[in-house]
Design a protein around this motif. Structure first.
Motif, PDB file in Angstrom:
ATOM      1  N   LEU A 184       0.854  -1.195   0.000  1.00 39.90           N
ATOM      2  CA  LEU A 184       0.000   0.000   0.000  1.00 39.90           C
ATOM      3  C   LEU A 184       0.887   1.241   0.000  1.00 39.90           C
ATOM      4  N   VAL A 185       1.150   1.726  -1.198  1.00 34.07           N
ATOM      5  CA  VAL A 185       2.094   2.830  -1.386  1.00 34.07           C
ATOM      6  C   VAL A 185       1.358   4.164  -1.543  1.00 34.07           C
ATOM      7  N   GLY A 186       0.232   4.146  -2.270  1.00 33.47           N
ATOM      8  CA  GLY A 186      -0.486   5.395  -2.559  1.00 33.47           C
ATOM      9  C   GLY A 186      -1.139   5.968  -1.313  1.00 33.47           C
ATOM     10  N   SER A 187      -0.968   7.261  -1.124  1.00 32.72           N
ATOM     11  CA  SER A 187      -1.728   7.950  -0.075  1.00 32.72           C
ATOM     12  C   SER A 187      -1.762   9.428  -0.448  1.00 32.72           C
ATOM     13  N   VAL A 188      -2.524  10.189   0.304  1.00 38.55           N
ATOM     14  CA  VAL A 188      -2.668  11.609  -0.034  1.00 38.55           C
ATOM     15  C   VAL A 188      -1.647  12.413   0.767  1.00 38.55           C
ATOM     16  N   PRO A 189      -0.789  13.177   0.079  1.00 40.86           N
ATOM     17  CA  PRO A 189       0.204  13.957   0.820  1.00 40.86           C
ATOM     18  C   PRO A 189      -0.422  15.183   1.502  1.00 40.86           C
ATOM     19  N   ARG A 190       0.257  15.666   2.527  1.00 40.65           N
ATOM     20  CA  ARG A 190      -0.222  16.856   3.235  1.00 40.65           C
ATOM     21  C   ARG A 190      -0.068  18.072   2.334  1.00 40.65           C
ATOM     22  N   PRO A 220       0.796   8.606   6.864  1.00 40.65           N
ATOM     23  CA  PRO A 220       1.632   8.124   7.977  1.00 40.65           C
ATOM     24  C   PRO A 220       1.526   6.598   8.087  1.00 40.65           C
ATOM     25  N   CYS A 221       2.617   5.898   7.721  1.00 35.77           N
ATOM     26  CA  CYS A 221       2.488   4.467   7.440  1.00 35.77           C
ATOM     27  C   CYS A 221       2.128   3.623   8.659  1.00 35.77           C
ATOM     28  N   ASN A 222       2.626   3.982   9.843  1.00 30.00           N
ATOM     29  CA  ASN A 222       2.282   3.141  11.017  1.00 30.00           C
ATOM     30  C   ASN A 222       0.785   3.207  11.289  1.00 30.00           C
ATOM     31  N   THR A 223       0.252   4.416  11.299  1.00 27.16           N
ATOM     32  CA  THR A 223      -1.169   4.571  11.630  1.00 27.16           C
ATOM     33  C   THR A 223      -2.045   4.084  10.483  1.00 27.16           C
ATOM     34  N   ASN A 224      -1.606   4.294   9.241  1.00 26.81           N
ATOM     35  CA  ASN A 224      -2.358   3.742   8.102  1.00 26.81           C
ATOM     36  C   ASN A 224      -2.430   2.220   8.187  1.00 26.81           C
TER      37      ASN A 224
END
Ligand code: NAX
Length: 334
Positions: free
Chosen positions: A89-95, A135-139
């Motif tokens: 799971l690489v895709g996420s929304v940046p700040r 934030p990968c840990n919380t995601n």
């Protein structure tokens, strides 16, 4: 790991992004599961990323990888995670400017809620999940809480890039090759509060203190350089670390899929059961050895001096706050 003629199916979200562009080619080349193991790729993007993703698919085809048996490109999560043995799971929304931390945790929380559910509904029974998107840990925590039926010890958050960054700094200081630096753990969150543990690290099989005696450097400049390395790369390159992040993902999956060497451990975020005074239930960077049979265990007995204790506690405090903020934004218990 047992080699099978059936391809290992790897789902990658954000596959048209910077990290994806490096990562998927390395998987297809056999660098993760080995030179004899066929693979299949499920590439997942959001609708706006689909055109770019078609370009990635064309380049994968044009690479004529002998091990790559199938490519699925989709913006549908059910199709994307179908039969996946691994989900990266690489895709996420940046700040973005003006975005509050809570907003960011809420937006990504929704993404990882949906992905956790879709993985549970569609992936192969033996699925393993590595979260890279921040934030990968919380995601990772959010995904696993929503992936009903999948044991939580199959979810991981990537801290290997920080580990590699730390090893590179220690090697330069000691004047040795980076391959001679081992057993560096990233405790806590993949963020600026992380603690790269130098106390238990080894150089050439000996305690690090035999080679580096500058404690002030270790406690100060070293930690700060590792914590801020991502920002330094953005400043120099104009965009964030991509090839080194993809490399860290390749190494993490490879290490988890194979038996790790007896005298070595590596760092990855896993669900804590309270090891080293961390808070049970949080996805926390810890020292890990893998068995090669799909299981792993936390390395026990490392010394945690007072300085390390304070650093680890601060990072756990941040992880607790992140979890609580995400839970509030999602209206869910995490
Ligand atoms: P990019 O912005 O280049 O690519 C992200 C891709 O994800 C885009 O193509 C976007 O369309 C896609 N995307 C967004 N939301 C999606 C969704 N819901 N489903 C599927 N695809 C989606 O970012 P990139 O440089 O590739 O970085 C990706 C993530 O890795 C970021 O969150 C970044 O912060 C994180 N990183 C994590 C690291 C770690 O050590 N854990 C290190 C590197 C990196 O910073």
């Amino acid at each position: 790991m047992v080699i099978s003629n059936t391809p290992i199916r790897v789902a990658v979200t954000g596959a048209a992004g910077n990290i994806g562009y490096s990562l998927v080619f390395r998987i297809a080349a056999g660098e993760v599961f080995g030179p004899d193991q066929p693979v299949a790729l499920n590439l997942i993007e959001i609708p706006q990323g689909m055109e770019k993703l078609q370009g990635v698919v064309m380049e994968l085809q044009d690479s004529a990888f002998p091990l790559l048996k199938d490519i699925v490109a989709t913006d549908d999560l059910n199709t994307g995670f179908k039969d996946a043995n691994w989900a990266l799971l690489v895709g996420s929304v940046p700040r973005k400017d003006g975005m509050e931390r809570k907003d960011l945790l809420g937006i990504n929380g929704k993404i990882f809620t949906g992905q956790g559910r879709a993985i549970a509904a569609n992936a192969a029974k033996n699925v393993r999940v590595l979260v890279v998107g921040n934030p990968c840990n919380t995601n990772a925590l959010i995904a696993l809480r929503h992936a009903t039926g999948i044991p939580e010890d199959r979810f991981f958050a990537m801290t290997r890039l920080d580990e590699n960054r730390a090893k590179a700094q220690l090697a330069a200081k000691a004047g040795v090759h980076v391959s001679e630096v081992k057993n560096v753990t990233i405790f806590g969150n993949h963020s600026s509060t992380q603690f790269p543990d130098f106390y238990n690290a080894q150089i050439k099989g000996k305690p690090l203190s035999d080679f580096i005696t500058d404690e002030a450097w270790l406690q100060g400049e070293f930690i700060e350089t590792v914590q801020k390395r991502g920002a330094a790369i953005i400043k120099a390159r104009g965009s964030s670390s991509a090839a080194s992040a993809a490399n860290a993902a390749v190494e993490t999956v490879r290490l988890l899929a194979h038996r790790s060497p007896a005298d070595e451990w590596f760092s990855v975020g896993v669900v804590s059961t309270g090891e080293y005074g961390t808070t049970p239930g949080l996805v926390t960077g810890l020292p890990i050895r893998s068995t090669g049979r799909g299981t792993w265990r936390v390395v026990e007995g490392l010394s945690i001096p007072e300085f390390a204790r304070a650093k680890i506690d601060a990072s756990i405090k941040e992880l607790t706050e992140e979890r609580d903020t995400a839970a509030e934004a999602l209206g869910a218990k995490l």
